[in-house]
Design an enzyme around this catalytic site. Structure first.
Site, PDB file in Angstrom:
ATOM      1  N   HIS A 124       3.764  -2.173   3.221  1.00 21.51           N
ATOM      2  CA  HIS A 124       3.780  -0.814   2.666  1.00 21.51           C
ATOM      3  C   HIS A 124       5.110  -0.590   1.959  1.00 21.51           C
ATOM      4  O   HIS A 124       6.171  -0.719   2.586  1.00 21.51           O
ATOM      5  CB  HIS A 124       3.572   0.220   3.770  1.00 21.51           C
ATOM      6  CG  HIS A 124       2.258   0.089   4.469  1.00 21.51           C
ATOM      7  ND1 HIS A 124       2.026  -0.851   5.452  1.00 21.51           N
ATOM      8  CD2 HIS A 124       1.087   0.771   4.317  1.00 21.51           C
ATOM      9  CE1 HIS A 124       0.771  -0.750   5.885  1.00 21.51           C
ATOM     10  NE2 HIS A 124       0.183   0.227   5.211  1.00 21.51           N
ATOM     11  N   ASP A 180       0.821  -1.212   0.000  1.00 26.40           N
ATOM     12  CA  ASP A 180       0.000   0.000   0.000  1.00 26.40           C
ATOM     13  C   ASP A 180       0.858   1.267   0.000  1.00 26.40           C
ATOM     14  O   ASP A 180       2.027   1.240   0.379  1.00 26.40           O
ATOM     15  CB  ASP A 180      -0.889   0.041   1.251  1.00 26.40           C
ATOM     16  CG  ASP A 180      -2.021  -0.956   1.196  1.00 26.40           C
ATOM     17  OD1 ASP A 180      -2.065  -1.768   0.260  1.00 26.40           O
ATOM     18  OD2 ASP A 180      -2.870  -0.927   2.113  1.00 26.40           O
TER      19      ASP A 180
END
Length: 297
Positions: free
Chosen positions: A248, A106
């Protein structure tokens, strides 16, 4: 000897018939002459009619489309599509019955960290999911192009990393539509998956967003611990068949952990796939408004 009209009608009934026939002929001749006289001095409006074959087809409900000759380039594209479908089917057969897992990232793309991550994934021959933020794509569009070119699956993480559960329907619509525009402007197509930031989903989000929503089943909280060894340990300890790992790609410590995560999970018998591949292999048709956190066997 004079006869009355009534007596004539009785003695000679055929005379009435002859009289009526004569009147009829006179009327026909008169009308024909009148039409010829009008036609000699007036323009005749011609109504365009369909060709018999076309008219017959339209009457039967057949829609006629212009025929285009297929070019050699189009034939090559069609052959490529067939080949890709065959390759996809072959991969699906090879993965049936195996332990499967998804790496998802992400908040990117970032020129500092995502570039290095893409190199690692390419070297390890691993596909992943990237849920990108629109503002980040606008700052580094070439990285989205690279993600797509390497065969990774891309999805939306909204334009502004918005908490959709706190957004108005108008704001949600803007986030979705603007993200589609960014995708089209960058790589020429849209993508069908959404990861709602913070995993924030409520009934209004489910009704408003026109995409399947991908959550996760393993969260090592890499954004919080920012410790490579701890991220590796948490992922391996929580791994299971059909899991979706949340990471991430904007943290260097996370990117540092990825090579070891891949090696450890492969040693445990896992194959890496994308979310859509995993859903397909597990017989799940993803639907808009629904959330998916894993696909167990």
């Amino acid at each position: 000897m004079s006869l009355s009209l009534r007596e004539v009608n009785i003695r000679f009934p055929y005379l009435k018939v002859l009289f009526l026939v004569g009147v009829g002929i006179g009327v026909v001749v008169g009308v024909t002459g009148l039409l010829r006289w009008r036609g000699s001095g007036e323009k005749v409006e011609v109504t365009e009619t369909m060709e018999p074959e076309v008219a017959e087809q339209e009457e039967k409900g057949v829609k006629n489309e212009p025929k285009e000759e297929s070019t050699e380039e189009e034939e090559v594209v069609q052959e490529d599509d067939v080949q890709k479908e065959a390759e996809a089917a072959s991969v699906k057969r090879d993965l049936m019955g195996k332990k499967l897992i998804v790496l998802s990232f992400d908040d990117g793309p970032s020129r500092t960290t995502t570039t290095r991550l893409l190199g690692i994934l390419q070297e390890k021959n691993v596909v992943a999911n990237f849920f990108v933020v629109g503002k980040m794509v606008e700052a580094a569009p070439e990285l989205l192009t690279q993600e797509v070119a390497q065969g990774h699956e891309v999805g939306s993480h909204t334009v502004t990393h918005a908490n959709l559960a706190k957004a108005t329907p108008e704001n949600m619509a803007w986030e979705e539509n603007r993200m589609k525009e960014i995708f089209r402007e960058t790589v020429g197509k849209e993508f069908g998956l959404l990861r709602p930031p913070y995993g924030a989903v409520n009934d209004q989000v489910r009704r408003s967003m026109g995409q399947p929503m991908v959550l996760w089943s393993i969260d090592p909280e890499d954004w919080k611990v920012k410790n490579t060894a701890e991220v590796i340990r948490r992922v391996r300890a929580a791994a299971f068949d059909g899991a979706i790992i949340l990471l991430h790609d904007v943290y260097a410590t996370t990117v540092d952990a990825v090579p070891q995560i891949i090696d450890d999970l492969r040693a445990d018998g896992y194959e890496f796939v994308t979310v859509s591949e995993l859903a397909s292999l597990r017989g799940v048709k993803m639907e808009k408004g629904w959330t998916y956190g894993s696909f167990r066997p």
